[in-house]
Write a protein that holds these residues in place. Structure first.
Motif, mmCIF file in Angstrom:
data_model
loop_
_atom_site.group_PDB
_atom_site.id
_atom_site.type_symbol
_atom_site.label_atom_id
_atom_site.label_comp_id
_atom_site.label_asym_id
_atom_site.label_seq_id
_atom_site.Cartn_x
_atom_site.Cartn_y
_atom_site.Cartn_z
ATOM 1 N N GLY A 236 -3.724 16.162 -9.916
ATOM 2 C CA GLY A 236 -4.182 14.993 -10.660
ATOM 3 C C GLY A 236 -5.279 14.215 -9.969
ATOM 4 N N ILE A 237 -5.854 14.783 -8.918
ATOM 5 C CA ILE A 237 -6.875 14.081 -8.127
ATOM 6 C C ILE A 237 -8.258 14.591 -8.501
ATOM 7 C CG2 ILE A 237 -7.725 13.609 -5.796
ATOM 8 C CD1 ILE A 237 -4.862 14.146 -4.802
ATOM 9 N N GLY A 238 -9.090 13.732 -9.080
ATOM 10 C CA GLY A 238 -10.480 14.027 -9.311
ATOM 11 C C GLY A 238 -10.753 15.059 -10.384
ATOM 12 N N ILE A 239 -12.055 15.343 -10.550
ATOM 13 C CA ILE A 239 -12.528 16.409 -11.427
ATOM 14 C C ILE A 239 -13.504 17.255 -10.631
ATOM 15 C CG2 ILE A 239 -12.274 14.901 -13.431
ATOM 16 C CD1 ILE A 239 -15.330 14.795 -13.636
ATOM 17 N N SER A 240 -13.823 18.432 -11.135
ATOM 18 C CA SER A 240 -14.779 19.285 -10.439
ATOM 19 C C SER A 240 -15.446 20.224 -11.427
ATOM 20 C CB SER A 240 -14.099 20.088 -9.326
ATOM 21 O OG SER A 240 -15.084 20.706 -8.494
ATOM 22 N N CYS A 241 -16.478 20.895 -10.946
ATOM 23 C CA CYS A 241 -17.184 21.914 -11.719
ATOM 24 C C CYS A 241 -17.078 23.214 -10.929
ATOM 25 C CB CYS A 241 -18.641 21.498 -11.914
ATOM 26 S SG CYS A 241 -19.600 22.616 -12.968
ATOM 27 N N LEU A 242 -16.312 24.163 -11.456
ATOM 28 C CA LEU A 242 -15.998 25.384 -10.727
ATOM 29 C C LEU A 242 -16.219 26.603 -11.620
ATOM 30 C CD1 LEU A 242 -12.659 24.267 -9.019
ATOM 31 C CD2 LEU A 242 -14.860 24.614 -7.881
ATOM 32 N N SER A 243 -16.398 27.736 -10.971
ATOM 33 C CA SER A 243 -16.559 28.999 -11.679
ATOM 34 C C SER A 243 -15.306 29.336 -12.486
ATOM 35 C CB SER A 243 -16.826 30.115 -10.665
ATOM 36 O OG SER A 243 -16.667 31.384 -11.255
ATOM 37 N N ARG A 244 -15.534 29.921 -13.660
ATOM 38 C CA ARG A 244 -14.397 30.401 -14.447
ATOM 39 C C ARG A 244 -13.576 31.407 -13.657
ATOM 40 N NH1 ARG A 244 -12.785 30.393 -19.711
ATOM 41 N NH2 ARG A 244 -14.716 29.467 -20.492
ATOM 42 N N TRP A 245 -14.231 32.203 -12.802
ATOM 43 C CA TRP A 245 -13.500 33.151 -11.962
ATOM 44 C C TRP A 245 -12.449 32.426 -11.128
ATOM 45 C CZ3 TRP A 245 -13.813 38.295 -12.366
ATOM 46 C CH2 TRP A 245 -14.960 38.861 -12.938
ATOM 47 N N VAL A 246 -12.805 31.241 -10.619
ATOM 48 C CA VAL A 246 -11.930 30.502 -9.702
ATOM 49 C C VAL A 246 -10.729 29.914 -10.424
ATOM 50 C CG1 VAL A 246 -11.807 28.511 -8.150
ATOM 51 C CG2 VAL A 246 -13.832 29.981 -8.125
ATOM 52 N N VAL A 247 -10.944 29.336 -11.610
ATOM 53 C CA VAL A 247 -9.894 28.534 -12.244
ATOM 54 C C VAL A 247 -9.159 29.246 -13.366
ATOM 55 C CG1 VAL A 247 -11.061 26.382 -11.661
ATOM 56 C CG2 VAL A 247 -11.545 27.477 -13.859
ATOM 57 N N ARG A 248 -9.497 30.502 -13.640
ATOM 58 C CA ARG A 248 -8.913 31.146 -14.826
ATOM 59 C C ARG A 248 -7.391 31.219 -14.748
ATOM 60 N NH1 ARG A 248 -10.318 37.608 -14.289
ATOM 61 N NH2 ARG A 248 -9.822 37.844 -12.084
ATOM 62 N N ASP A 249 -6.806 31.375 -13.545
ATOM 63 C CA ASP A 249 -5.346 31.454 -13.452
ATOM 64 C C ASP A 249 -4.693 30.112 -13.775
ATOM 65 O OD1 ASP A 249 -6.482 30.363 -11.142
ATOM 66 O OD2 ASP A 249 -4.877 31.091 -9.829
ATOM 67 N N LEU A 250 -5.280 29.005 -13.296
ATOM 68 C CA LEU A 250 -4.704 27.694 -13.570
ATOM 69 C C LEU A 250 -5.008 27.216 -14.982
ATOM 70 C CD1 LEU A 250 -5.063 25.697 -10.224
ATOM 71 C CD2 LEU A 250 -3.311 27.306 -10.983
ATOM 72 N N LEU A 251 -6.047 27.765 -15.613
ATOM 73 C CA LEU A 251 -6.264 27.482 -17.031
ATOM 74 C C LEU A 251 -5.192 28.168 -17.877
ATOM 75 C CD1 LEU A 251 -10.160 27.821 -17.333
ATOM 76 C CD2 LEU A 251 -8.825 25.714 -17.350
ATOM 77 N N VAL A 252 -4.862 29.401 -17.508
ATOM 78 C CA VAL A 252 -3.827 30.137 -18.239
ATOM 79 C C VAL A 252 -2.476 29.441 -18.111
ATOM 80 C CG1 VAL A 252 -2.520 32.300 -18.323
ATOM 81 C CG2 VAL A 252 -5.009 32.360 -18.100
ATOM 82 N N SER A 253 -2.169 28.970 -16.905
ATOM 83 C CA SER A 253 -0.888 28.279 -16.690
ATOM 84 C C SER A 253 -0.916 26.832 -17.177
ATOM 85 C CB SER A 253 -0.531 28.301 -15.201
ATOM 86 O OG SER A 253 -1.440 27.511 -14.459
ATOM 87 N N GLN A 254 -2.107 26.372 -17.595
ATOM 88 C CA GLN A 254 -2.315 25.013 -18.101
ATOM 89 C C GLN A 254 -2.103 23.944 -17.035
ATOM 90 O OE1 GLN A 254 0.105 24.674 -21.690
ATOM 91 N NE2 GLN A 254 -1.472 25.685 -22.894
ATOM 92 N N GLU A 255 -2.173 24.325 -15.762
ATOM 93 C CA GLU A 255 -2.192 23.322 -14.702
ATOM 94 C C GLU A 255 -3.532 22.595 -14.673
ATOM 95 O OE1 GLU A 255 -0.248 24.516 -10.867
ATOM 96 O OE2 GLU A 255 -0.239 26.488 -11.859
ATOM 97 N N LEU A 256 -4.593 23.280 -15.131
ATOM 98 C CA LEU A 256 -5.905 22.663 -15.296
ATOM 99 C C LEU A 256 -6.350 22.851 -16.734
ATOM 100 C CD1 LEU A 256 -7.907 23.816 -12.117
ATOM 101 C CD2 LEU A 256 -6.672 21.661 -12.452
ATOM 102 N N ILE A 257 -7.202 21.938 -17.193
ATOM 103 C CA ILE A 257 -7.816 22.099 -18.506
ATOM 104 C C ILE A 257 -9.327 21.913 -18.365
ATOM 105 C CG2 ILE A 257 -5.764 21.235 -19.703
ATOM 106 C CD1 ILE A 257 -7.424 18.665 -20.272
ATOM 107 N N GLU A 258 -10.056 22.499 -19.297
ATOM 108 C CA GLU A 258 -11.500 22.282 -19.354
ATOM 109 C C GLU A 258 -11.750 20.983 -20.099
ATOM 110 O OE1 GLU A 258 -15.596 24.453 -20.954
ATOM 111 O OE2 GLU A 258 -13.629 25.403 -21.257
#
Length: 305
Positions: A236-258
């Motif tokens: 829950g700390i901050g926002i960032s701009c990262l490669s889809r390669w990096v965050v795809r696992d946490l997007l799938v688990s919904q720990e992160l959202i775009e």
């Protein structure tokens, strides 16, 4: 000829190890023989190559000028030996490949997996660092080639555009901006941003892409790896701009959202780099070709691997 390849090999080992004692172990000689070879080289060139700082030997300006030339000569000699070994042994060689951390963590393992099927005897040693450091190692002939994020600014290198990478602005579902149906440019300017260190290809590209539209970021924090950034975001700390390669696992688990925003799609290029004077051995050519074939695969197919 006053110089020998063995002297240059010992010189490079001392430059890397910082002492004749450690270099002697690396080149399988006694310490006295290693010191003698360095003295012979310096006498032949008529100049000192190292300064003594405490117990360490540190390259001076003459040594720094000689080092890339010495590595190039040793590289060429190795390629000559390899080329004339029987049984096409050039495809059994060991490559030294450098890559930035995003590529090394998420892309290169897939390439190596495919390469093992087509060239099972080819071995690849991987050196991971930020893009600037990898480009410098390619320029100094420390490694055979590099895979980096963002353009390369060293004139002695050839850089070939490679993969197109999509950059996403992401945050935890617990972040206040995650509740917005549309995140405004002002929201992005005043947000708390987590960014990579200067010299990182991701940091350079993100700043160029974001500042083109936002002009400034009010609050930024530096974190030394994309993995650390994404797991910090998940708290829950901050926002960032990262490669889809990096965050795809946490997007799938919904720990992160775009985060939904009004910016255009943010993309960058990965590049393949090598020295302009680098000899392209069959093994290096095979690896380079595998990288090109990998770039032609649809991203969704790669995600399922």
């Amino acid at each position: 000829m006053k110089l020998s390849l063995r002297q240059l090999q010992i010189f490079c080992a001392i430059a890397q190890q910082g002492s004749t004692t450690s270099a002697a172990i690396a080149v399988s000689l006694s310490q006295s023989a290693t010191s003698a070879a360095l003295n012979e080289l310096e006498n032949a060139l008529g100049t000192r190559l190292f300064d003594r700082v405490g117990k360490r030997l540190v390259l001076n300006d003459n040594g720094l000028a000689l080092l890339p030339q010495a590595r190039r000569m040793l590289e060429n000699a190795q390629q000559i030996e390899t080329r004339f070994l029987p049984g096409h042994a050039e495809l059994k060689t060991r490559l030294r490949v450098g890559c930035s951390t995003t590529i090394g963590n998420y892309v290169l393992p897939l390439i190596l997996g495919e390469l093992r099927q087509s060239a099972p005897h080819l071995r690849v040693d991987v050196d991971m660092a930020n893009s600037m450091a990898i480009a410098r190692k390619v320029a100094d002939f420390e490694i055979d080639m590099g895979l980096i994020e963002g353009p390369c600014h060293l004139p002695e290198l050839n850089a070939e555009p490679w993969l197109v990478d999509e950059l996403l602005i992401v945050a935890s579902q617990r972040h206040p901006l995650a509740l917005r149906q549309q995140v405004s440019l002002d929201d992005l300017r005043t947000a708390e941003w987590l960014l990579r260190e200067p010299g990182s290809g991701t940091r350079e590209e993100v700043e160029q892409l974001l500042l083109r539209h936002l002009h400034n970021l009010a609050e930024t924090h530096q974190i030394g790896s994309s993995e650390a950034i994404k797991h910090t975001l998940a708290q829950g700390i901050g926002i960032s701009c990262l490669s889809r390669w990096v965050v795809r696992d946490l997007l799938v688990s919904q720990e992160l959202i775009e985060l939904p925003h009004a910016l255009p799609m943010l993309t960058r290029r990965f590049f393949l780099i090598r020295h302009r004077d680098k000899f392209i051995s069959p093994g290096l050519g095979r690896f380079w070709e595998s990288c090109g074939q990998f770039a032609n695969q649809p991203f969704l197919d790669l995600c399922r691997k």
